[in-house]
Design an enzyme around this catalytic site. Structure first.
Site, PDB file in Angstrom:
ATOM      1  N   ASP A   1       0.828  -1.199   0.000  1.00 35.39           N
ATOM      2  CA  ASP A   1       0.000   0.000   0.000  1.00 35.39           C
ATOM      3  C   ASP A   1       0.866   1.255   0.000  1.00 35.39           C
ATOM      4  O   ASP A   1       1.926   1.281   0.628  1.00 35.39           O
ATOM      5  CB  ASP A   1      -0.901  -0.013   1.246  1.00 35.39           C
ATOM      6  CG  ASP A   1      -2.047   0.973   1.157  1.00 35.39           C
ATOM      7  OD1 ASP A   1      -2.324   1.481   0.050  1.00 35.39           O
ATOM      8  OD2 ASP A   1      -2.675   1.242   2.198  1.00 35.39           O
TER       9      ASP A   1
ATOM     10  N   ASN B   1     -10.415  -3.221  -6.542  1.00 35.71           N
ATOM     11  CA  ASN B   1      -9.619  -2.233  -7.282  1.00 35.71           C
ATOM     12  C   ASN B   1     -10.203  -1.867  -8.638  1.00 35.71           C
ATOM     13  O   ASN B   1      -9.772  -0.885  -9.262  1.00 35.71           O
ATOM     14  CB  ASN B   1      -8.183  -2.726  -7.475  1.00 35.71           C
ATOM     15  CG  ASN B   1      -7.339  -2.651  -6.224  1.00 35.71           C
ATOM     16  OD1 ASN B   1      -6.360  -3.379  -6.081  1.00 35.71           O
ATOM     17  ND2 ASN B   1      -7.707  -1.777  -5.283  1.00 35.71           N
TER      18      ASN B   1
END
Length: 232
Positions: A12, A60
């Site tokens: 991340d 996503n």
């Protein structure tokens, strides 16, 4: 403490890395791919048996189409450029997630890469693509229910071990250490079953800046933990 057999990482912070440098998000993703290379090599050097990387979640797809396209392009490039090194080092590549929903040429590229490394006896690198842990668990439950309905499975025999073998990752050891970069402290639908007794480590380092030294620090932190698995 025994070193972790299976390390999983939620990679991340690519976007924030780019934003801090007034760069487009794709620049952060490109730098993130470099971090994947560094960490994969460091994991091999540290003797980690399985490294699982959360590359693209089923959520996503909500990102802008241009960014999704850039990510898929980077994945193509990564496989083409790094497969030879993986194969040479004896690394076995494995994919979890509904990756067959990706573009046909990318699916073919992935299948070829998995097939080429299937016989390797070295460490395993698992890439989670179009992956969601809840969907994985639901699919396993559905498969078991269908087997029971067909008369191929006695429902009374279903226990944790049987269920686990039905998961996509069923042949892998449980996750010992799960790392999330960028300071966020949540699992984001990643390996919910496999990480039941994992040590969780949340670090502030953005993924593009995570490297072999950062992995060594994470393993040292793991070594200071006491794992009781519900006991004393």
């Amino acid at each position: 403490m025994t070193p972790p057999r299976h390390v999983a990482i939620i990679m991340d912070g690519n976007g924030r890395w780019a934003k801090a440098r007034f760069l487009p998000r794709i620049a952060g993703h490109r730098k993130g791919v470099e971090a994947v290379r560094k960490v994969a090599r460091a994991a091999r050097e540290q003797g980690i048996e399985v490294l699982t990387l959360y590359a693209f979640s089923s959520e996503n797809w909500r990102r802008p189409a241009e960014e999704v396209g850039d990510l898929m392009g980077l994945l193509r490039r990564f496989i083409r450029e790094d497969l030879a090194e993986f194969h040479r080092e004896g690394v076995r590549l494995q994919i979890i997630g509904a990756y067959r929903a990706l573009a046909p040429d990318l699916v073919e590229l992935i299948d070829d890469a998995v097939a080429q490394t299937a016989g390797n006896a070295g460490p395993t690198v698992v890439i989670a693509l179009n992956y969601g842990a809840q969907a994985e668990i639901a699919a396993a439950a559905r498969d078991l229910a269908m087997a029971a309905t067909a008369g191929d499975l006695d429902p009374a025999t279903i226990d944790e071990a049987v269920f686990e073998k039905t998961l996509q990752s069923g042949a892998l050891p449980p996750v010992d250490l799960l790392i999330r970069t960028s300071g966020e402290q949540r699992l984001s639908n990643f390996l919910l079953w496999q990480a039941a007794y994992a040590e969780l480590l949340f670090v502030n380092t953005l993924w593009p800046d995570f490297d072999g030294a950062a992995l060594a620090d994470a393993l040292a932190a793991f070594g200071r933990r006491q794992r009781r698995f519900g006991g004393l």
